[in-house]
Design a protein around this motif. Structure first.
Motif, short mmCIF file in Angstrom:
data_model
loop_
_atom_site.label_atom_id
_atom_site.label_comp_id
_atom_site.label_asym_id
_atom_site.label_seq_id
_atom_site.Cartn_x
_atom_site.Cartn_y
_atom_site.Cartn_z
N LYS A 102 41.83 54.94 43.70
CA LYS A 102 41.25 55.12 43.49
C LYS A 102 40.24 55.01 42.06
CE LYS A 102 36.78 58.71 42.71
NZ LYS A 102 36.47 57.93 41.73
N TRP A 103 41.18 54.63 40.98
CA TRP A 103 41.20 54.60 39.54
C TRP A 103 41.21 52.43 39.23
CZ3 TRP A 103 44.37 51.90 36.23
CH2 TRP A 103 43.60 51.08 35.04
N ILE A 104 42.17 52.92 40.74
CA ILE A 104 42.12 50.44 40.25
C ILE A 104 40.69 50.17 41.27
CG2 ILE A 104 43.35 48.86 41.90
CD1 ILE A 104 44.90 50.05 39.52
N ARG A 105 40.05 50.49 42.09
CA ARG A 105 38.82 49.90 42.86
C ARG A 105 37.69 50.65 41.78
NH1 ARG A 105 38.70 50.72 49.11
NH2 ARG A 105 37.81 48.66 48.66
N ASP A 106 37.56 51.46 40.89
CA ASP A 106 36.60 51.38 39.93
C ASP A 106 36.97 50.85 38.74
OD1 ASP A 106 36.22 53.65 41.99
OD2 ASP A 106 36.20 55.26 40.49
N SER A 107 37.90 50.62 38.57
CA SER A 107 37.85 49.93 37.39
C SER A 107 38.38 48.25 37.20
CB SER A 107 39.61 50.38 36.28
OG SER A 107 40.33 50.19 37.22
N ILE A 108 38.58 47.64 38.26
CA ILE A 108 39.25 46.09 38.69
C ILE A 108 37.70 45.73 38.83
CG2 ILE A 108 40.31 44.31 40.29
CD1 ILE A 108 41.86 46.11 38.45
N LYS A 109 37.51 44.42 37.76
CA LYS A 109 36.99 43.62 37.78
C LYS A 109 36.84 42.59 38.81
CE LYS A 109 35.04 44.43 33.22
NZ LYS A 109 35.29 44.11 32.40
N LEU A 110 36.13 42.22 39.76
CA LEU A 110 36.60 41.62 40.61
C LEU A 110 36.60 40.23 40.72
CD1 LEU A 110 35.58 43.04 44.18
CD2 LEU A 110 37.96 42.70 43.48
N ASN A 111 36.87 39.07 40.50
CA ASN A 111 36.48 37.49 40.26
C ASN A 111 36.68 37.28 38.69
OD1 ASN A 111 36.50 36.83 43.20
ND2 ASN A 111 34.51 37.75 43.31
N THR A 112 37.59 37.35 38.31
CA THR A 112 37.78 37.65 36.68
C THR A 112 38.38 37.40 36.79
OG1 THR A 112 35.69 39.59 36.63
CG2 THR A 112 36.90 39.10 34.62
N PRO A 113 39.20 36.52 35.52
CA PRO A 113 40.08 36.65 34.96
C PRO A 113 40.90 37.19 34.63
CG PRO A 113 38.85 34.91 34.70
CD PRO A 113 38.15 35.83 35.31
N TYR A 114 42.44 37.96 35.38
CA TYR A 114 43.42 38.96 34.64
C TYR A 114 44.73 38.11 34.91
CZ TYR A 114 41.11 42.89 35.92
OH TYR A 114 39.60 43.57 35.50
N PHE A 123 56.96 40.30 52.06
CA PHE A 123 57.27 40.65 53.17
C PHE A 123 56.02 40.28 54.24
CE2 PHE A 123 55.24 44.83 54.82
CZ PHE A 123 55.76 45.20 55.35
N ASN A 124 56.64 40.58 55.34
CA ASN A 124 55.84 39.73 56.11
C ASN A 124 55.60 38.14 55.96
OD1 ASN A 124 56.40 41.44 58.30
ND2 ASN A 124 54.18 43.18 58.23
N GLY A 125 55.57 37.20 56.19
CA GLY A 125 55.71 35.86 55.35
C GLY A 125 54.49 36.00 54.04
N VAL A 126 54.64 37.00 53.41
CA VAL A 126 53.54 37.19 52.35
C VAL A 126 54.02 37.05 51.12
CG1 VAL A 126 50.96 36.99 51.44
CG2 VAL A 126 51.56 37.95 53.79
N TYR A 127 54.04 36.88 49.68
CA TYR A 127 54.45 37.40 48.79
C TYR A 127 54.00 38.56 48.22
CZ TYR A 127 57.45 33.59 47.83
OH TYR A 127 58.99 32.54 48.10
N ASN A 128 53.93 40.21 47.80
CA ASN A 128 53.50 41.54 46.92
C ASN A 128 53.98 41.08 45.40
OD1 ASN A 128 54.85 42.99 47.90
ND2 ASN A 128 54.90 42.96 49.53
N MET A 129 52.66 41.67 45.43
CA MET A 129 53.60 42.78 44.22
C MET A 129 52.84 44.14 43.92
SD MET A 129 52.76 41.50 39.36
CE MET A 129 53.16 39.65 40.28
N PRO A 130 53.69 44.97 44.36
CA PRO A 130 53.90 46.53 44.26
C PRO A 130 53.42 47.00 42.82
CG PRO A 130 55.88 46.01 44.44
CD PRO A 130 55.64 44.82 44.89
N HIS A 131 52.29 47.67 41.98
CA HIS A 131 52.19 48.48 40.73
C HIS A 131 52.08 47.29 40.29
CE1 HIS A 131 51.24 52.70 42.41
NE2 HIS A 131 51.53 52.23 43.50
N PRO A 132 51.50 46.56 39.82
CA PRO A 132 51.71 45.65 38.49
C PRO A 132 50.90 45.64 37.25
CG PRO A 132 49.55 45.08 39.80
CD PRO A 132 49.93 45.88 40.97
N GLU A 133 50.96 44.97 36.47
CA GLU A 133 50.67 45.36 34.93
C GLU A 133 49.48 44.55 34.91
OE1 GLU A 133 53.02 45.06 31.67
OE2 GLU A 133 54.15 46.08 31.91
N LEU A 134 48.36 45.18 34.21
CA LEU A 134 47.34 44.31 35.04
C LEU A 134 46.37 44.20 33.43
CD1 LEU A 134 45.70 45.77 37.47
CD2 LEU A 134 45.81 43.31 37.62
N GLU A 135 46.38 42.54 33.28
CA GLU A 135 45.47 42.89 31.93
C GLU A 135 44.19 41.51 31.79
OE1 GLU A 135 46.77 43.09 26.91
OE2 GLU A 135 47.69 41.87 28.19
#
Ligand code: ADP
Ligand code: MG
Length: 700
Positions: A102-114, A123-135
């Motif tokens: 919930k906290w992630i959804r509320d605080s992340i700004k979509l389409n903004t450079p991070y 995993f399943n043909g795609v790269y993923n990053m669990p619990h990334p550090e974001l800034e």
């Protein structure tokens, strides 16, 4: 004004009571000082940015600039996971959250450079990053970036409670702000200039916030040196105090027993190593201090005669001596060996073990107390309260890893004044480790085998080649040789291990039937008398094959035995394999060691087997062993706390250790009380370290 480093961690900005509790319980950090000494495990490069198209399946931690374009939720067994699509101009990856959605959804700004940072999975043909550090990229541009960002030791609990590496880094920063990064120097000017060390404050800053790789290396060197230096200082000081405080019995003269043995009864020329070691012992015994010496020598290097001749020095000065061995078999063997060596000398020697009968026991007690008995050999039966010496001058302990430190000191209590102590071990301890673990003992090393020994040919064979091995055994017996076949008995009680042993015994009996062949068997469940009987049959050459568990590991000496077969060799440790192999190669004949294993081998087992077939140098083997197992499993290290080193590593930093020991010795030689003005800093630091037990608990 300087900040007191003993200030409780609660007072540091950004810590507070909850975090303080966690830091205390999880990382043992109580004070500012403890926090500065939380050294990073490794460093991450935060100056590099990756493009999504360049990611590799084995990319470790990566940093990417891009935007989150949308979220979706995916149901899973328990709860759901949140997936964010993250893209740069070369491709897309998934960001995954299992918690805090919930906290992630509320605080992340979509389409903004991070800027994101973290571990990449495939995993399943795609790269993923669990619990990334974001800034946010805009914030990121303002912050201090380094090609070496510290990664601190952590625990799962800390991570779950939100004390991430980033938080630890922030806390560390505030410590440096509050103290202005100024820390008192802890080494002398002389050491700093001589070794071109970084000043303490610079070293601490650069180990936490490295300005360059070069400064980081120099900081690490300085801090490792300091850590090892004060340990060595402590150990050497302890040794000096011991020598000045604890008076030993000075064995003033080398007398008749020793001289006449040396002139008339030496069964062979001593090796140079044996001579050197005897001189070292002689020097100790003749001085006014009590000897506390560790005698290291590989199996077969000839420690027994050194022990015997040391005992003669005690006897020459009117004292008694004793020799304690870990097993009945070994004690018996020592007893017979010493009887043999002393047969021209008219000395009284007796054996005392668990199976000595009551009337013999009484006689021994008596003659020991009135001084008629000169040398007593035995098992830990020697430690019983009833065993009282008239004047024990020298106690020798063989194969000491079987005896605890507490037992060792029990021997001390048998006298008004402690006897000289010589501890003998065949387990080669790498010198660096010995220095740290036994720094308070003096060390003598027999690093030379008696002449004429042939190298033992060691091979590794899989179980399916057993027939060939049997044929080889038959050929060797044909030539008059004797053979050991050893089975693992990891736990005395293990029924399965006994079954292996008995199955093995039966199949050997089938292959090598009577009356042409005679076979001995020895294991821990047998009565001592039966064990001894079987052992003696083999020693006398009445049996050709000895099937045994590791009971025979230490000390047994049958020069005509030239083949050692070790079953399930993958289950033995290196030290044990080396000890077992040392049972052969004692006579003039070419000797062999065959390591039998199944096909399933772990990486470590492979390394052990490869090491055994490559070398017979006990010290080299011990180094490998140390690398495989870490110092914690090597005997004696539990008490010593070499594990608790904060920054140095006993294995990797042995050069630094050597130099630290060298300088500690040099300083104490010149100034044993550290009273000279130029040693003020060292004395002060040393006292402080000794005062704060939580920092210095590895020296007790
Ligand atoms: P360990 O160090 O394993 O206790 P031992 O003292 O049992 O070794 O000696 C192993 C064998 O080597 C014995 O048979 C001993 O008699 C023999 N030995 C010891 N020193 C010498 C020497 N200098 N020259 C020849 N043989 C020796
Ligand atoms: Mg021995």
């Amino acid at each position: 004004m300087s900040v007191n480093l003993q200030t409780p961690i609660d007072y540091l900005k950004g810590v507070g009571p909850n975090r303080a509790d966690l830091l205390r319980s999880e990382l043992g950090i109580h004070t500012y000082q403890d926090l500065i000494n939380l050294f990073p495990n490794r460093y991450l490069d935060r100056t590099k940015y990756h493009k999504i198209s360049e990611l590799q399946r084995n990319s470790a931690d990566v940093q990417i600039v891009g935007k989150i374009t949308g979220f979706k939720e995916v149901a899973q067994k328990r709860g759901k996971r949140l997936i964010g699509t993250f893209q740069d101009d070369t491709g897309k990856i998934d960001l995954v959250w299992f918690r805090g959605q919930k906290w992630i959804r509320d605080s992340i700004k979509l389409n903004t450079p991070y800027v994101i940072f973290g571990k990449i999975n495939w995993f399943n043909g795609v790269y993923n990053m669990p619990h990334p550090e974001l800034e946010l990229l805009s914030d990121h541009k303002k912050s201090l970036r380094s090609s070496m960002q510290a990664v601190y030791p952590s625990t799962e609990k800390l991570a779950n409670k939100g004390i991430t590496n980033r938080v630890l880094t922030k806390i560390m920063q505030s410590l440096f702000l509050e103290t202005k990064g100024r820390f008192s120097e802890t080494l002398s000017d002389h050491l700093i200039s001589e070794l071109k060390l970084l000043p303490k404050s610079d070293a601490l800053f650069n180990v936490h916030f490295p300005k360059s790789q070069k400064l980081l290396s120099r900081s690490e060197f300085r801090l490792k040196f300091e850590e090892l230096f004060y340990i060595q200082l402590q150990l050497i000081l302890k040794n000096l105090i011991h020598k000045s405080k604890i008076k030993g019995f000075p064995f003033k003269s080398v007398g008749d027993y020793f001289n006449s043995f040396y002139k008339n009864n030496l069964p062979f020329d001593l090796t140079n190593a044996q001579k050197r070691v005897l001189k070292e012992i002689r020097h100790d015994l003749g001085s006014n201090a009590q000897m506390n010496r560790l005698l290291q020598g590989d199996v077969g290097s000839g420690k027994t005669i050194v022990a015997f001749m040391s005992m003669l020095m005690a006897l020459d000065n009117g004292f008694q001596a004793c020799l304690m061995a870990p097993t009945e078999i070994l004690s018996v063997q020592h007893y017979q060996g010493l009887l043999d060596l002393s047969k021209e000398l008219n000395i009284s020697i007796k054996l005392l073990t668990g199976s000595t009968n009551t009337s013999d026991r009484r006689k021994i007690h008596e003659s020991l107390e009135n001084g008629d008995l000169q040398i007593l050999i035995g098992t830990h039966a020697l430690l019983e309260d009833k065993v009282k010496f008239k004047n024990l001058g020298l106690a020798i302990i063989d194969e000491q890893h079987r005896f605890g430190v507490a037992q060792r000191s029990k021997l001390w209590k048998k006298n008004t004044s402690p006897p000289h102590i010589l501890v003998m071990t065949a387990t080669p301890i790498p010198r660096t480790l010995a220095m740290s673990v036994y720094g308070d003992l003096d060390i003598s090393i027999i690093d030379e085998l008696p002449p004429g020994r042939q190298a033992i040919k060691t091979v590794h064979r899989y179980d399916k080649n057993r027939l060939k091995v049997m044929r080889f055994m038959r050929d060797e017996i044909e030539k008059g040789r004797q053979i050991y076949v050893v089975y693992p008995l990891i736990q005395e009680s293990s029924a399965l291990d006994y079954k292996d042993l008995m199955d093995g015994y039966e199949s050997i009996v089938r292959e090598f039937p009577q009356p042409n062949y005679q076979i001995s068997i020895v294991h821990g469940k047998m009565k001592p008398v039966d064990k001894d009987y079987e052992m003696q049959r083999f020693v006398k050459g009445e049996t050709q094959i000895m099937v045994a568990t590791t009971v025979i590991e230490v000390g047994v000496n049958v020069p005509n035995a030239s083949v050692m077969i070790i079953e399930s060799a993958e289950r033995f440790g290196l030290a044990q394999l080396h000890q077992l192999r040392g049972r052969v190669g004692r006579g003039a004949e070419k000797s062999y060691c065959i390591l039998m294993t199944s096909h399933k081998l772990s990486e470590d087992s492979k390394t052990r087997l490869e090491t055994m077939t490559r070398t017979s140098d006990g010290f080299e083997i011990a180094e490998v062993d140390l690398k495989l197992r870490g110092p914690g499993d090597i005997m004696g290290t539990q008490q010593s706390g070499v594990l608790n080193l904060k920054i140095a590593n006993i294995i990797k930093d042995k050069d630094i250790l050597q130099s630290a020991r060298f300088y500690a010795k040099q300083i104490l030689n010149q100034d044993p009380s550290l009273g000279l003005p130029e040693h003020t800093t060292i004395l002060k630091t040393y006292r402080e370290l000794s005062k704060y037990k939580n920092i210095w608990n590895y020296i007790s």
